[in-house]
Design an enzyme around this catalytic site. Structure first.
Site, short mmCIF file in Angstrom:
data_model
loop_
_atom_site.label_atom_id
_atom_site.label_comp_id
_atom_site.label_asym_id
_atom_site.label_seq_id
_atom_site.Cartn_x
_atom_site.Cartn_y
_atom_site.Cartn_z
CG ASP A 270 -1.86 -1.21 1.20
OD1 ASP A 270 -2.22 -1.68 0.11
OD2 ASP A 270 -2.19 -1.70 2.30
CD GLN B 191 0.91 -9.02 -2.37
OE1 GLN B 191 1.63 -9.64 -3.15
NE2 GLN B 191 -0.36 -8.81 -2.61
N GLY C 65 -4.41 -4.57 -3.69
CA GLY C 65 -5.41 -3.56 -4.01
C GLY C 65 -4.69 -2.31 -4.42
CG HIS C 66 -2.04 -2.29 -6.96
ND1 HIS C 66 -1.17 -2.89 -7.83
CD2 HIS C 66 -1.72 -2.78 -5.74
CE1 HIS C 66 -0.38 -3.72 -7.17
NE2 HIS C 66 -0.70 -3.68 -5.90
P1 GDP Z 1 -0.68 0.15 -3.57
O1 GDP Z 1 -1.28 -1.09 -3.02
O2 GDP Z 1 0.77 0.27 -3.27
O3 GDP Z 1 -0.97 0.36 -5.04
O4 GDP Z 1 -1.37 1.35 -2.79
P2 GDP Z 1 -2.96 1.50 -2.42
O5 GDP Z 1 -3.69 1.93 -3.63
O6 GDP Z 1 -3.42 0.31 -1.67
O7 GDP Z 1 -2.87 2.65 -1.35
C1 GDP Z 1 -2.32 3.90 -1.65
C2 GDP Z 1 -3.39 4.98 -1.41
O8 GDP Z 1 -2.77 6.23 -1.41
C3 GDP Z 1 -4.44 5.05 -2.49
O9 GDP Z 1 -5.65 5.45 -1.89
C4 GDP Z 1 -3.93 6.12 -3.43
O10 GDP Z 1 -4.96 6.80 -4.14
C5 GDP Z 1 -3.28 7.05 -2.44
N1 GDP Z 1 -2.12 7.80 -2.93
C6 GDP Z 1 -1.12 7.38 -3.75
N2 GDP Z 1 -0.16 8.33 -3.85
C7 GDP Z 1 -0.58 9.36 -3.07
C8 GDP Z 1 -0.02 10.63 -2.73
O11 GDP Z 1 1.07 11.00 -3.14
N3 GDP Z 1 -0.76 11.41 -1.86
C9 GDP Z 1 -1.95 11.02 -1.36
N4 GDP Z 1 -2.60 11.84 -0.52
N5 GDP Z 1 -2.51 9.84 -1.67
C10 GDP Z 1 -1.82 9.03 -2.50
P1 IMO Z 2 -0.85 -4.31 -2.13
O1 IMO Z 2 -0.36 -4.88 -3.46
C1 IMO Z 2 -0.99 -4.65 2.20
C2 IMO Z 2 -0.87 -8.69 3.90
C3 IMO Z 2 -2.09 -9.16 4.66
C4 IMO Z 2 -1.44 -10.06 5.67
C5 IMO Z 2 -0.32 -10.72 4.87
C6 IMO Z 2 -0.66 -12.10 4.33
O2 IMO Z 2 -2.14 -3.59 -2.19
O3 IMO Z 2 0.25 -3.53 -1.50
P2 IMO Z 2 -2.18 -12.90 2.30
O4 IMO Z 2 -3.64 -12.73 2.07
O5 IMO Z 2 -1.32 -12.33 1.24
O6 IMO Z 2 -1.81 -14.32 2.64
O7 IMO Z 2 -1.91 -12.05 3.65
O8 IMO Z 2 -0.04 -9.84 3.81
N1 IMO Z 2 -1.11 -8.22 2.51
C7 IMO Z 2 -1.11 -6.93 2.15
N2 IMO Z 2 -0.98 -5.81 2.88
N3 IMO Z 2 -1.09 -4.55 0.86
C8 IMO Z 2 -1.18 -5.66 0.10
O9 IMO Z 2 -1.14 -5.63 -1.25
C9 IMO Z 2 -1.24 -6.93 0.74
N4 IMO Z 2 -1.36 -8.20 0.31
C10 IMO Z 2 -1.26 -8.98 1.40
O10 IMO Z 2 -2.77 -8.08 5.24
O11 IMO Z 2 -0.83 -9.30 6.68
MG MG Z 3 -2.83 -1.73 -1.82
#
Ligand code: GDP
Ligand code: IMO
Ligand code: MG
Length: 426
Positions: A13, A223, A40-41
């Site tokens: 994340d 991840q 979740g991206h």
């Molecule tokens: P990922 O799993 O690494 O792709 O990241 P996620 O999408 O799960 O979580 C990142 C969150 O931060 C999302 O809600 C994005 O829209 C948000 N985000 C990404 N870059 C920025 C940033 O520079 N500033 C802010 N405020 N939000 C951001």
């Molecule tokens: P993105 O790509 C954050 C975490 C779970 C748990 C551990 C194992 O959005 O960054 P799993 O279901 O993979 O066996 O769970 O890994 N986890 C993540 N945490 N972002 C993710 O993906 C994750 N994918 C798995 O919360 O701690």
């Molecule tokens: Mg994510």
């Protein structure tokens, strides 16, 4: 021609989706190489929010190729739902490819994920309950079903029967649960396979051809490094190789083919699920980061644990991934914090550690030693140039660059595609 890998340096994340979406402008092909719909991206384009779990973030560009690599584990139903939802929003699947060697996540994997977590009791991992771990177990145990099996009715029937024999035995005898009906499982899988068949192919071969032709290939990590099966905080990890090395076996590319690795780092840290988190702030600062950073999981909706940037962990990530430069995201979330803390090392029982201990119990006992940096008040979400940032924001970025010995070339100042400061050549 270039091959670039984007990886998370923390516990996921970090904002990988947004960085890949941004960098995808320069790419011809965007590839996921590991993980499944535990990811979740989020990508936000002109106020439209896309939450991608299995499909590479490059899908939002119709002319670019999107590839799901062989190192992934794919739930066919979840994939079809994601495809349908995107098609409803007029996203094109004309350039979409799925590796025939990607493994399938099947309903018994999800049941097992839940049952295994229940059995762990207070030692639970906090998985996303998407069946990811059990699917990778089946892959290693050589009883997994692969995407390519969906193309052959007889073979699919045989492999599913064998897998169900095993899993129904475990579910019924070990867990006292109801098993799965073969016919129902076969029907729904065959039907899903009919719809996915046009996309299933030998993607490793295609990637090599495209690379030879001089196309730019981008790998989108899911991840993060600290969730890597080998280099993360085991056992509180996911079941795949999330570091840049995973590109090679996940996508079928030789190590010498990767030209650069970009590490995505959030300006503070978050974690979903269980496991050690030395800089976690369980007080009001952590709560503030969660609310202002909207730190709630994209996949499970769980509140993310929040804390301060941790340099020993970041150093570890830079080392094991061979990172060339960093993308620092969400620095806008730090606006208004009078003090910004950064862990520089740890104390454990009177002993000093400057590197991440590989012993996870020890990591759990680490007391961080912090540097304290002054914050800034200004809203920076519309700033486009580094020099226009408040002095203390610039100092924070300089500080991280110096400590890591790496440039920070991308600075995220908001969730939108264009809320980013780019420094120099990428
Ligand atoms: P990922 O799993 O690494 O792709 O990241 P996620 O999408 O799960 O979580 C990142 C969150 O931060 C999302 O809600 C994005 O829209 C948000 N985000 C990404 N870059 C920025 C940033 O520079 N500033 C802010 N405020 N939000 C951001
Ligand atoms: P993105 O790509 C954050 C975490 C779970 C748990 C551990 C194992 O959005 O960054 P799993 O279901 O993979 O066996 O769970 O890994 N986890 C993540 N945490 N972002 C993710 O993906 C994750 N994918 C798995 O919360 O701690
Ligand atoms: Mg994510």
């Amino acid at each position: 021609m270039s091959v670039t890998s984007v990886v998370g340096t923390q516990w996921g994340d970090e904002g990988k989706g947004k960085v890949v979406d941004l960098m995808a402008r320069q790419a011809d092909v965007i590839v996921r190489f590991q993980g499944g719909n535990n990811a979740g991206h989020t990508v936000i384009v002109n106020g439209d929010k896309f939450e991608l779990h299995l499909i590479p973030s490059g899908i939002l560009y119709p002319e670019k190729k999107s590839v799901m690599g062989g190192g992934m584990v794919v739930n066919p139903q979840a994939l079809l739902e994601e495809i349908d939802a995107l098609k409803e929003r007029n996203i094109s699947f004309d350039n979409f490819y799925i590796s025939d060697t990607a493994h399938l996540v099947l309903p018994y994997h999800m049941v097992l994920d839940r049952l295994e977590e229940e059995m762990r009791g207070s030692e639970k991992l906090g998985t996303t309950s998407r069946g990811i771990g059990p699917a990778y177990v089946d892959k290693a145990a050589r009883r997994g079903l692969r995407m390519g099996d969906l193309l052959h009715r007889e073979r699919l029937a045989g492999r599913l029967k064998a897998a169900l024999n095993y899993h129904n035995h475990i579910l019924e005898k070990a867990f006292n649960q109801k098993g799965f009906s073969y016919q129902e499982a076969f029907n729904s899988l065959w039907e899903a396979g009919r719809r996915l068949a046009p996309y299933i192919t030998n993607t490793a071969l295609l990637l090599d051809r495209w690379r030879e032709e001089g196309q730019h290939i981008f790998f989108e990590g899911a991840q993060g490094t600290l969730l890597d099966i080998d280099h993360g905080s085991y056992p509180y990890v996911t079941s795949s190789t999330t570091v840049a090395g995973g590109v090679c076996h996940g996508a079928g590319l030789g190590p010498g083919r990767i030209d650069q690795v970009i590490g995505v780092t959030k300006a503070y840290m978050t974690r979903v699920g269980e496991g050690p988190f030395p800089t976690e702030d369980k007080g009001k600062e952590g709560k503030r980061l969660r609310e202002e950073g909207h730190e709630y999981g994209v996949t499970t909706g769980r509140p993310r644990r929040c804390g301060w940037l941790d340099l020993p962990l970041l150093r570890h990530a830079c080392r094991v991934n061979g990172i060339n430069f960093l993308a620092l995201t969400k620095i806008d979330v730090l606006s208004g914090h009078p003090e910004i803390k950064v862990a520089t090392g740890y104390m454990v029982e009177g002993e000093e550690f400057m590197e991440m201990p590989t012993d996870t119990d020890l990591l759990g006992r680490c007391e961080p030693a912090y540097d304290s940096l002054p914050g800034w008040e200004e809203d920076i979400s519309q700033i486009k140039n580094f020099d226009d940032l408040p002095e203390n924001a610039r100092k924070y970025i300089d500080y991280i660059e110096k400590k890591m010995g790496l440039p920070i070339k991308l600075i995220g100042v908001g969730p939108e595609r264009n809320q980013v400061i780019v420094r120099g050549d990428l």
